[in-house]
Design a protein around this motif. Structure first.
Motif, PDB file in Angstrom:
ATOM      1  N   VAL A 173       8.277   3.887   4.274  1.00  0.00           N
ATOM      2  CA  VAL A 173       6.999   4.643   3.544  1.00  0.00           C
ATOM      3  C   VAL A 173       5.846   4.586   4.390  1.00  0.00           C
ATOM      4  O   VAL A 173       5.468   3.462   4.914  1.00  0.00           O
ATOM      5  CB  VAL A 173       6.897   3.737   2.201  1.00  0.00           C
ATOM      6  CG1 VAL A 173       5.720   4.408   1.468  1.00  0.00           C
ATOM      7  CG2 VAL A 173       7.980   3.960   1.417  1.00  0.00           C
ATOM      8  N   LEU A 174       5.172   5.585   4.577  1.00  0.00           N
ATOM      9  CA  LEU A 174       3.721   5.949   5.179  1.00  0.00           C
ATOM     10  C   LEU A 174       2.688   5.995   4.377  1.00  0.00           C
ATOM     11  O   LEU A 174       1.753   5.458   4.891  1.00  0.00           O
ATOM     12  CB  LEU A 174       3.994   7.030   6.159  1.00  0.00           C
ATOM     13  CG  LEU A 174       5.220   7.037   7.175  1.00  0.00           C
ATOM     14  CD1 LEU A 174       5.294   8.463   8.034  1.00  0.00           C
ATOM     15  CD2 LEU A 174       5.252   5.912   8.309  1.00  0.00           C
ATOM     16  N   ASP A 175       2.932   6.603   3.353  1.00  0.00           N
ATOM     17  CA  ASP A 175       1.680   6.491   2.754  1.00  0.00           C
ATOM     18  C   ASP A 175       1.970   6.416   1.031  1.00  0.00           C
ATOM     19  O   ASP A 175       1.248   7.011   0.215  1.00  0.00           O
ATOM     20  CB  ASP A 175       0.953   8.164   2.706  1.00  0.00           C
ATOM     21  CG  ASP A 175       2.054   9.111   2.227  1.00  0.00           C
ATOM     22  OD1 ASP A 175       3.243   8.918   2.242  1.00  0.00           O
ATOM     23  OD2 ASP A 175       1.641  10.326   2.251  1.00  0.00           O
ATOM     24  N   GLY A 176       2.631   5.553   0.759  1.00  0.00           N
ATOM     25  CA  GLY A 176       3.031   5.374  -0.730  1.00  0.00           C
ATOM     26  C   GLY A 176       3.606   3.842  -0.874  1.00  0.00           C
ATOM     27  O   GLY A 176       3.629   3.026  -0.035  1.00  0.00           O
ATOM     28  N   GLU A 177       4.192   3.605  -1.963  1.00  0.00           N
ATOM     29  CA  GLU A 177       4.844   2.331  -2.477  1.00  0.00           C
ATOM     30  C   GLU A 177       6.479   2.369  -2.207  1.00  0.00           C
ATOM     31  O   GLU A 177       7.012   3.289  -2.422  1.00  0.00           O
ATOM     32  CB  GLU A 177       4.480   1.855  -3.954  1.00  0.00           C
ATOM     33  CG  GLU A 177       3.004   1.743  -4.013  1.00  0.00           C
ATOM     34  CD  GLU A 177       2.832   1.194  -5.716  1.00  0.00           C
ATOM     35  OE1 GLU A 177       2.280   0.465  -5.935  1.00  0.00           O
ATOM     36  OE2 GLU A 177       3.295   2.351  -6.301  1.00  0.00           O
TER      37      GLU A 177
END
Length: 290
Positions: A173-177
């Motif tokens: 995950v790069l930009d989330g949960e």
């Protein structure tokens, strides 16, 4: 505080009267009933348990008779003939962190009572996490209805969290949960389903929220935020070739079927297989009563 036997039986008879009325002219078979006065709290006990007191034989007999009288008072003798089981405590239970396994020697006298009760078996409450041999012994000893709930959702949570770990390796995950992070946020923001069941330090509460045998997290999977988090997890693994070695590492119970080519390494299929794996010992044990 638990109701006394008489009030419990009166409520059961009242419910049976409604069920019988609903069955009139419905075209369906008449319902069967399970009675009981010793039903434990839902979801297991609130603390660690060392042992349990098995239902006294006289208490089991009294349960049947007090219900028989309550049904008769409402002219439900015919309905009482369709009582198939009575709930008792054979000495099995689970807490947040441990399981009390069935000891058939301690339940011998209770089991013997069935010879005095015509056409009725016992329902064993809270049989979650019992080993297969204990389930077989329960059924052999007359506890032919095995109640299981959190043990199944626990298996689903294990599969989802295993997939979450796999996704973090294959598609970070790069930009989330992650799923685990999302569920922690959801549970902390909405504590009523776990706050009265878990106790200890913040770290202990964290562990219990996610990994307790009581599996209070099961009350959150149907929430839209949780469902969206699961779908994001599945999307991260959509079309991804999951190596068998990661199945072995994070979903070890399912590895033999995956390695043998009997189970596709796909998120939904793996979750369903985990649930079936948890249910299989119950199905095998219950066949003895068929």
């Amino acid at each position: 505080m638990a109701l006394d036997d008489e009030h419990t039986a009166e409520r059961a008879a009242e419910l049976a009267a409604v069920a019988e009325h609903a069955a009139d002219g419905s075209g369906y078979e008449r319902p069967v009933y399970v009675i009981g006065t010793e039903v434990p709290i839902p979801g297991g006990t609130l603390e660690e348990i060392d042992g349990l007191e098995v239902t006294k034989p006289k208490a089991a007999l009294d349960t049947v008779e007090v219900h028989r009288a309550a049904f008769r008072a409402r002219q439900l003798d015919n309905a009482f003939q369709r009582v198939v089981a009575a709930v008792v405590q054979p000495g099995v239970e689970f807490g947040n962190a441990n399981v009390v396994v069935y000891d058939r020697a301690k339940a011998h006298d209770l089991s013997a009572v069935l010879d005095q009760i015509n056409k009725i078996v016992f329902e064993a409450h809270s049989t979650d996490y019992q080993p297969p041999e204990a389930l077989w012994q329960l059924v052999e000893d007359g506890f032919a209805i095995l109640k299981v709930g959190p043990g199944v959702t626990f298996a689903l949570r294990e599969a989802l969290y295993g997939l979450d770990q796999i996704a973090d390796i294959l598609n970070p995950v790069l930009d989330g949960e992650s799923l685990h992070t999302a569920m922690e946020r959801i549970m902390v923001a909405d504590p009523p389903n776990w706050a009265n069941y878990y106790h200890g330090s913040e770290r202990q509460l964290f562990v219990q929220r996610h990994y307790s045998y009581s599996d209070r997290i099961r009350y959150y999977w149907t929430k839209p935020e949780a469902q969206a988090a699961v779908q994001r997890l599945f999307a991260r693994l959509d079309g991804v070739d999951i190596p068998e070695t990661l199945i072995s590492q994070y979903l070890a119970l399912l590895y033999p079927a995956v390695a043998a080519g009997k189970l596709p390494a796909r998120p939904k299929a793996l979750c369903i297989a985990a649930i079936r794996h948890a249910l299989r010992p119950y199905a095998l044990a219950a066949r003895q009563a068929a």
